[in-house]
Design an enzyme around this catalytic site. Structure first.
Site, PDB file in Angstrom:
ATOM      1  N   ARG A 239      67.728  17.034  38.775  1.00 47.08           N
ATOM      2  CA  ARG A 239      66.479  17.246  38.141  1.00 47.08           C
ATOM      3  C   ARG A 239      66.426  17.512  36.817  1.00 47.08           C
ATOM      4  NH1 ARG A 239      64.865  21.595  39.689  1.00 47.08           N
ATOM      5  NH2 ARG A 239      66.653  22.351  41.123  1.00 47.08           N
TER       6      ARG A 239
ATOM      7  N   TYR B 157      66.206   9.845  40.113  1.00 47.90           N
ATOM      8  CA  TYR B 157      66.711  10.580  40.856  1.00 47.90           C
ATOM      9  C   TYR B 157      65.867  11.382  41.780  1.00 47.90           C
ATOM     10  CZ  TYR B 157      68.808  15.298  42.603  1.00 47.90           C
ATOM     11  OH  TYR B 157      68.995  16.211  43.045  1.00 47.90           O
TER      12      TYR B 157
ATOM     13  N   LYS C 191      59.590  17.603  45.591  1.00 46.21           N
ATOM     14  CA  LYS C 191      59.222  18.815  44.833  1.00 46.21           C
ATOM     15  C   LYS C 191      57.950  18.746  44.191  1.00 46.21           C
ATOM     16  CE  LYS C 191      63.442  20.120  45.756  1.00 46.21           C
ATOM     17  NZ  LYS C 191      63.598  21.289  46.419  1.00 46.21           N
TER      18      LYS C 191
ATOM     19  N   HIS D  86      59.917  27.067  48.722  1.00 46.63           N
ATOM     20  CA  HIS D  86      61.281  26.352  48.840  1.00 46.63           C
ATOM     21  C   HIS D  86      62.226  27.077  50.156  1.00 46.63           C
ATOM     22  CE1 HIS D  86      64.783  25.198  46.108  1.00 46.63           C
ATOM     23  NE2 HIS D  86      64.366  24.207  46.895  1.00 46.63           N
TER      24      HIS D  86
ATOM     25  N   SER E 228      68.060  26.008  44.569  1.00 45.46           N
ATOM     26  CA  SER E 228      68.968  24.824  44.870  1.00 45.46           C
ATOM     27  C   SER E 228      70.377  24.779  45.154  1.00 45.46           C
ATOM     28  CB  SER E 228      68.594  23.745  43.892  1.00 45.46           C
ATOM     29  OG  SER E 228      67.250  23.831  43.529  1.00 45.46           O
TER      30      SER E 228
ATOM     31  N   CYS F 283      72.216  26.282  47.197  1.00 43.15           N
ATOM     32  CA  CYS F 283      72.841  27.672  47.322  1.00 43.15           C
ATOM     33  C   CYS F 283      72.984  27.950  48.918  1.00 43.15           C
ATOM     34  CB  CYS F 283      71.939  28.752  46.724  1.00 43.15           C
ATOM     35  SG  CYS F 283      72.295  28.876  45.178  1.00 43.15           S
TER      36      CYS F 283
ATOM     37  N   ASP G 233      64.517  22.542  53.320  1.00 38.61           N
ATOM     38  CA  ASP G 233      64.241  22.671  52.058  1.00 38.61           C
ATOM     39  C   ASP G 233      62.989  23.260  51.672  1.00 38.61           C
ATOM     40  OD1 ASP G 233      65.027  22.576  49.443  1.00 38.61           O
ATOM     41  OD2 ASP G 233      64.053  20.639  49.248  1.00 38.61           O
TER      42      ASP G 233
ATOM     43  N   ARG H  46      74.501  13.196  46.687  1.00 39.43           N
ATOM     44  CA  ARG H  46      73.738  13.748  47.846  1.00 39.43           C
ATOM     45  C   ARG H  46      73.665  12.307  49.011  1.00 39.43           C
ATOM     46  NH1 ARG H  46      69.808  17.928  46.958  1.00 39.43           N
ATOM     47  NH2 ARG H  46      70.253  18.638  45.045  1.00 39.43           N
TER      48      ARG H  46
HETATM   49  C1  OXD Z   1      66.643  20.798  44.935  1.00 40.87           C
HETATM   50  C2  OXD Z   1      66.838  19.903  45.946  1.00 40.87           C
HETATM   51  O1  OXD Z   1      67.342  20.545  43.892  1.00 40.87           O
HETATM   52  O2  OXD Z   1      66.372  20.361  47.208  1.00 40.87           O
HETATM   53  O3  OXD Z   1      66.392  22.085  45.143  1.00 40.87           O
HETATM   54  O4  OXD Z   1      67.118  18.668  45.912  1.00 40.87           O
HETATM   55 MN    MN Z   2      65.432  22.179  47.000  1.00 41.73          MN
END
Ligand code: OXD
Ligand code: MN
Length: 648
Positions: free
Chosen positions: A74, A216, A225, A245, A267, A269, A292, A404
């Site tokens: 991002r 991306y 998002k 989130h 993100s 984590c 998410d 990813r």
């Molecule tokens: C983030 C994702 O960046 O979920 O939070 O991809």
């Molecule tokens: Mn996320």
């Protein structure tokens, strides 16, 4: 100019027609959302050199993409909340006047789809027809976006049918920003190469999303998002619900009592890992609803009910292993798109910390050869025969740190199908939430688990969340702790102070605030002085979840401290403390203590973040005066109370 296709819904037609005129594509395709179409687009991308088809025996219907080096995460610096007034975007967002932004972006969009196909993707965020679900139309010139959206959302004809003649939706436009001249061959990953040419723009009042220059996921799959968090958070504020989130999970106790938990971690984590965790505690069962994003609505009984608006997992690959998350690995076994991972000679994929031995030779995320490490079969280096030390010192990784997998949720072996479909006891309400967890990567100070004393204290805890920055964002601060309130820092669709107030309002306006979820702060990432993790994490986190359930039931007491309610040492169930990872009782004692000195420093930095959100006008930063709104007094009050209590 190609003819704009007909749509029964006039607003859909107008949106597509407008962008057809601006972007002048060679062709327009309306996405149907069928499997046949999905595979046909993937195969076309294989032909064009944009996808590599993986070995169908090992990974049926799976593909690998390699992004341009500038387009791996991002771009928060190029993400804008263009509200009418700067004050409504607040001090944590980039802002530009909406008309100015549109002028600027329209210049970029002009003719941007020449030589390309414009795809129109009707999509649903949530199960089609569920009362909480919202709809969108994403226009894009990226087939990569189409097939990823197919996995991450519910797409196609069924959505158009549901919208009917006048159903409402969020209009979204996306372009990779790379028109093709006549006869020009496309590249593997088209995008705008300069970061300044990328724009991820939300118009919260108009409820529109304009994205340009990046392919991306977080910048281009606009349902995720941009819509489900930034735009939805604004809609939620206006309508009295919450777009967060957060993962959603279902936990069943040995006595068959069900609990639903959400957890907001920044993100990369560990939301996906917790959402699919295999409990180490015998008799406990965990099922996944989402990994998410959660949309939570107050029910008529005062409880908060949640749905997962997504349809798949856009997970971070490195670190996903049979130890950390076997269910995520299983979710990737078919119909998955991998981005920026290693290709093995037998047409499979590999990444660092996958827990699988590296092949002797492979192809790294940049398309270069890579080789198994001389003294560690689980590493790869850019040259044959390199040692682990040499690879580490060179900073080389064969799979990008933010590589990813885009995997269909239906592949997840522990999916809670009803919850995922928005159902609870057969009704389309979403699931009632018993506890909300906040967390982050904090090597020091923050204890393993801490229970909020009440809702306001819980909102304070969320507002004070911080975490080490991860590779999910292009940043020069990776590894440093930054404040990330409610893990929403990159995703607020409006002023952070108003967002805090909105959380407080959820309690104030509740028909029965005693039914709201309990709030907890967890930290799986504490390290000792020697740099060793003090808590095993993963399946052992079930020990913490059990304590949370016992607190909800009033079955265990707590250590009431200035920072919140901590577990008594003996209340963390250490049964089945066996296997590769184990809880070390002395470490547990350490991470259940209040580190008073650490907390005194912590609380000062929380206060400093509040001062920044207050964004008072000053000589040094006159611009800030236009974003001056205040952190709610109730949160300042908790800050003072904790500060005073710590000083005693
Ligand atoms: C983030 C994702 O960046 O979920 O939070 O991809
Ligand atoms: Mn996320």
């Amino acid at each position: 100019m190609v003819k704009t296709p007909k749509f029964a819904n006039e607003k859909v037609f107008a949106w597509v027609d407008k962008w057809n005129k601006v972007c002048t594509p060679d062709k327009i395709v309306v996405v149907k959302g069928t499997k046949k179409e999905h595979i046909a687009i993937c195969e076309m991308m294989v032909k064009n050199g944009q996808f590599i088809k993986l070995n169908p025996k090992k990974r049926p219907e799976c593909y690998l993409a390699r992004s341009h080096e500038s387009d791996v995460a991002r771009v928060e610096g190029r993400t804008f909340i263009c509200s009418q007034r700067e004050i409504d975007a607040g001090p944590t967002n980039h802002w530009m006047d909406p008309e100015e932004m549109k002028k600027l972006m329209l210049a970029s969009y002009k003719g941007c789809m020449k030589g390309r196909t414009m795809y129109v993707i009707p999509f649903a965020m949530g199960p089609i027809g569920n009362p909480i679900t919202q709809y969108g139309i994403e226009i894009t010139d990226s087939p990569y976006v189409v097939v990823n959206m197919d996995i991450m959302t519910r797409t196609g004809d069924a959505v158009l049918k549901h919208l009917g003649k006048d159903g409402d939706f969020i209009p979204c436009i996306h372009s990779v920003g790379a028109p093709l001249k006549k006869g020009e061959k496309d590249v593997a990953w088209p995008c705008a190469k300069n970061i300044e040419d990328k724009f991820i723009t939300q118009f919260p009042e108009e409820r529109q999303i304009w994205s340009f220059g990046s392919g991306y996921g977080g910048n281009a799959l606009l349902g995720k998002k941009c819509f489900a968090l930034r735009i939805a958070s604004k809609i939620a504020k206006d309508e009295g619900w919450m777009a967060e989130h957060m993962l959603i999970l279902t936990l069943t106790s040995p006595k068959r009592k069900q609990y639903h938990l959400t957890a907001a971690f920044p993100s990369a984590c560990g939301k996906t890992n917790l959402a699919m965790m295999l409990p180490k505690l015998k008799g406990w069962r965990l099922q996944t609803i989402g990994d998410d994003i959660a949309w939570l609505k107050p029910g008529t009984d005062g409880r908060l009910y949640a749905i997962n608006p997504e349809n798949g997992f856009f997970g971070v690959a490195p670190g996903t292993s049979n130890d950390s998350n076997p269910n995520a690995l299983k979710s990737c076994r078919q119909g998955t798109i991998f981005t920026n991972v290693v290709l093995t000679p037998d047409g499979d994929i590999w990444w660092e910390d996958m827990g699988v031995k590296a092949p002797a030779e492979g192809t790294d995320w940049k398309g270069n050869p890579c080789y198994v490490c001389k003294d560690d079969p689980f590493r790869m280096g850019p040259r044959p025969g390199m040692t682990k030390k040499e690879i580490k010192e060179s900073g080389y990784v064969a799979a990008h740190k933010n590589s990813r997998f885009t995997a269909p949720a239906e592949n997840c072996p522990v999916l809670d199908k009803d919850g995922f479909n928005g159902l609870y006891k057969g009704k389309p309400t979403g699931v009632p939430i018993d506890a909300i967890l906040f967390g982050g990567r904090r090597p020091s100070t923050i204890p393993l688990v801490n229970e909020a004393k009440n809702w306001t204290h819980g909102v304070f805890m969320g507002s004070a969340a911080g975490s080490e920055v991860t590779a999910a964002v292009i940043s020069d601060q990776i590894g440093q702790v930054r404040r990330d309130p409610m893990a929403m820092l990159p995703f607020f669709g409006y002023n952070v102070c108003d967002y805090f107030q909105h959380w407080l309002e959820i309690e104030r306006t509740s028909v029965d605030a005693t039914k709201l979820p309990r709030i907890y702060f967890v930290n799986w990432f504490r390290k000792g002085k020697d740099g060793r993790f003090l808590w095993p994490g993963f399946g052992d986190n079930s020990r913490v979840l059990k304590w949370i359930c016992q607190r909800i039931e009033g079955q265990v007491r707590a250590n009431v401290t200035p920072i919140g309610n901590l577990p008594l040492l003996n209340d963390i169930d250490l049964s089945n403390n066996e296997g590769k990872f184990k809880v070390i009782p002395e470490d547990l004692r350490e991470i259940l203590k209040v580190d008073k000195d650490g907390w005194k420093k912590e609380i000062v930095t929380v206060g400093a973040s509040y001062d920044e959100y207050d964004a008072k006008a000053s000589k040094d930063s006159p611009v800030r005066s236009t974003t001056a709104r205040r952190v709610p007094r109730a949160l300042r009050q908790v800050l003072s109370e904790v500060t005073i209590a710590l000083s005693k």
